[in-house]
Design a protein around this motif. Structure first.
Motif, PDB file in Angstrom:
ATOM      1  N   LEU A  34       0.834  -1.209   0.000  1.00 51.69           N
ATOM      2  CA  LEU A  34       0.000   0.000   0.000  1.00 51.69           C
ATOM      3  C   LEU A  34       0.867   1.256   0.000  1.00 51.69           C
ATOM      4  O   LEU A  34       0.615   2.200  -0.769  1.00 51.69           O
ATOM      5  N   TYR A  52      -8.113   2.671  -0.064  1.00 52.01           N
ATOM      6  CA  TYR A  52      -7.595   2.348   1.275  1.00 52.01           C
ATOM      7  C   TYR A  52      -8.156   3.365   2.255  1.00 52.01           C
ATOM      8  O   TYR A  52      -8.677   4.404   1.861  1.00 52.01           O
ATOM      9  N   SER A  53      -8.044   3.038   3.544  1.00 55.18           N
ATOM     10  CA  SER A  53      -8.472   4.014   4.550  1.00 55.18           C
ATOM     11  C   SER A  53      -7.619   3.890   5.809  1.00 55.18           C
ATOM     12  O   SER A  53      -6.827   4.759   6.117  1.00 55.18           O
ATOM     13  N   CYS A  54      -7.728   2.758   6.527  1.00 52.54           N
ATOM     14  CA  CYS A  54      -7.121   2.676   7.864  1.00 52.54           C
ATOM     15  C   CYS A  54      -5.609   2.471   7.847  1.00 52.54           C
ATOM     16  O   CYS A  54      -4.925   2.843   8.776  1.00 52.54           O
ATOM     17  N   ARG A  55      -5.089   1.839   6.833  1.00 53.53           N
ATOM     18  CA  ARG A  55      -3.673   1.433   6.718  1.00 53.53           C
ATOM     19  C   ARG A  55      -3.259   0.433   7.795  1.00 53.53           C
ATOM     20  O   ARG A  55      -2.072   0.238   8.044  1.00 53.53           O
ATOM     21  N   GLY A  56      -4.213  -0.138   8.493  1.00 56.01           N
ATOM     22  CA  GLY A  56      -3.846  -1.034   9.601  1.00 56.01           C
ATOM     23  C   GLY A  56      -4.680  -2.296   9.667  1.00 56.01           C
ATOM     24  O   GLY A  56      -4.929  -2.815  10.755  1.00 56.01           O
ATOM     25  N   ALA A  57      -5.132  -2.827   8.533  1.00 56.75           N
ATOM     26  CA  ALA A  57      -5.879  -4.094   8.480  1.00 56.75           C
ATOM     27  C   ALA A  57      -7.182  -4.054   9.268  1.00 56.75           C
ATOM     28  O   ALA A  57      -7.570  -5.039   9.896  1.00 56.75           O
ATOM     29  N   VAL A  58      -7.842  -2.932   9.244  1.00 58.64           N
ATOM     30  CA  VAL A  58      -9.093  -2.786   9.997  1.00 58.64           C
ATOM     31  C   VAL A  58     -10.286  -2.476   9.085  1.00 58.64           C
ATOM     32  O   VAL A  58     -11.377  -3.011   9.265  1.00 58.64           O
ATOM     33  N   CYS A  59     -10.082  -1.637   8.084  1.00 52.10           N
ATOM     34  CA  CYS A  59     -11.237  -1.172   7.279  1.00 52.10           C
ATOM     35  C   CYS A  59     -11.609  -2.128   6.162  1.00 52.10           C
ATOM     36  O   CYS A  59     -12.728  -2.119   5.668  1.00 52.10           O
ATOM     37  N   GLY A  60     -10.677  -2.963   5.731  1.00 52.24           N
ATOM     38  CA  GLY A  60     -10.968  -3.938   4.672  1.00 52.24           C
ATOM     39  C   GLY A  60     -10.963  -3.358   3.267  1.00 52.24           C
ATOM     40  O   GLY A  60     -11.342  -4.033   2.323  1.00 52.24           O
ATOM     41  N   ALA A  61     -10.524  -2.125   3.098  1.00 59.10           N
ATOM     42  CA  ALA A  61     -10.641  -1.473   1.779  1.00 59.10           C
ATOM     43  C   ALA A  61      -9.552  -1.868   0.781  1.00 59.10           C
ATOM     44  O   ALA A  61      -9.735  -1.676  -0.421  1.00 59.10           O
ATOM     45  N   CYS A  62      -8.421  -2.381   1.249  1.00 59.11           N
ATOM     46  CA  CYS A  62      -7.271  -2.509   0.349  1.00 59.11           C
ATOM     47  C   CYS A  62      -6.997  -3.934  -0.120  1.00 59.11           C
ATOM     48  O   CYS A  62      -5.875  -4.253  -0.506  1.00 59.11           O
ATOM     49  N   LEU A  72      -4.265  -8.169   1.894  1.00 61.55           N
ATOM     50  CA  LEU A  72      -4.478  -6.757   2.215  1.00 61.55           C
ATOM     51  C   LEU A  72      -3.169  -6.036   1.887  1.00 61.55           C
ATOM     52  O   LEU A  72      -2.109  -6.393   2.417  1.00 61.55           O
ATOM     53  N   CYS A  74      -2.124  -3.207   2.827  1.00 58.79           N
ATOM     54  CA  CYS A  74      -1.542  -2.492   3.977  1.00 58.79           C
ATOM     55  C   CYS A  74      -0.837  -3.442   4.937  1.00 58.79           C
ATOM     56  O   CYS A  74      -0.102  -3.007   5.816  1.00 58.79           O
TER      57      CYS A  74
END
Ligand code: SF4
Ligand code: FES
Length: 238
Positions: A34, A52-62, A72, A74
């Motif tokens: 990412l 992408y959004s959270c960059r920390g494996a939380v939002c699921g966007a990437c 993922l 990120c």
């Protein structure tokens, strides 16, 4: 072998034009796919599109394909890929809007179909509706889903012609999560709602969703358990 520089080979798509573009990227310690995409967008091609959004494996966007595996972006460090070329492609089984951005409506509609919320059997209590602690621990993996659609992208069923209406692993796993919740009203009706080839019986049980889920949700287990409960529930009702 440690690579100091790698080439990201990225699938590009806009309207009906598609192909691959290559971008060199210097590998710094901890650099994720990412972060490499962000660097490319900032320094080489501002038209590169990805989500992408959270960059920390939380939002699921990437969620995307990285060297032919769904990951993922990120959470994927480039140095652990151990490759001079990193191929990056959009998540399979969903239409591409542009480059690495896929249209998620199909995934969300199927998720909505299973009514992914608690439908309690009683009136609102004066205090919280507590769940039994042992049950909570059992259901925790299902509650950890971040709706990244990696499982949907990995699933062989929507990839086959004529089976596009299959609800998919995430929706069916979430349905099981609420079926198994002791506070849920109409539990058996939940199973009946997905008692079809588009639902529980459409799954190939090849565990691809389990292999690629970044949160260890294990959707196939939810599907297989739902099938068992549906059959035993029907027998008990006879
Ligand atoms: S079940 Fe796993 S792979 Fe599927 S949407 Fe949830 S977190 Fe992503
Ligand atoms: S950016 Fe949120 S999961 Fe990757």
């Amino acid at each position: 072998m440690e690579f100091k520089e790698v080439t990201l080979v990225i699938r590009r798509q806009q309207n009906s034009t598609a192909g691959y573009d290559s971008f060199p990227v210097k590998v710094t310690p901890g650099l994720t796919v990412l972060e490499a995409l962000i660097l490319i967008q900032e320094n080489q091609d501002p038209t590169l599109s990805f989500r992408y959004s959270c960059r920390g494996a939380v939002c699921g966007a990437c969620a995307m394909m990285i060297n032919n595996e769904i990951k993922l972006a990120c959470r994927t460090q480039i140095r652990y890929l151990n490759a001079a070329k990193v191929k990056v492609e959009p998540l399979p089984n969903l239409p591409v809007i542009k480059d690495l951005v896929v249209e998620m409506t199909e995934f969300w509609e199927k998720y909505k179909y299973v009514k992914p919320w608690l439908q309690p059997k009683d009136e609102h209590p004066a205090t919280e509706r507590l769940m039994d602690e042992k049950l909570r621990v059992k259901l925790d993996p299902y509650a950890n889903c971040i709706l990244c659609a990696s499982c949907y992208g990995a699933c062989p069923v929507p990839a086959r012609s004529g089976t596009r209406s299959f609800l998919g692993p995430a929706a069916l796993a979430r349905n099981f999560r609420f079926y198994a919740d002791s506070r849920e009203g109409g539990r058996f009706e939940r199973l009946e709602r997905v008692n079809s080839m588009d639902g529980l019986w459409g799954c190939d049980t090849v565990f691809k969703c389990v292999d690629f889920c970044p949160k260890d949700v294990r959707p196939t287990h939810g599907i297989v358990n739902s099938r068992k409960k549906l059959i035993t529930g029907k027998l008990l009702r006879k």
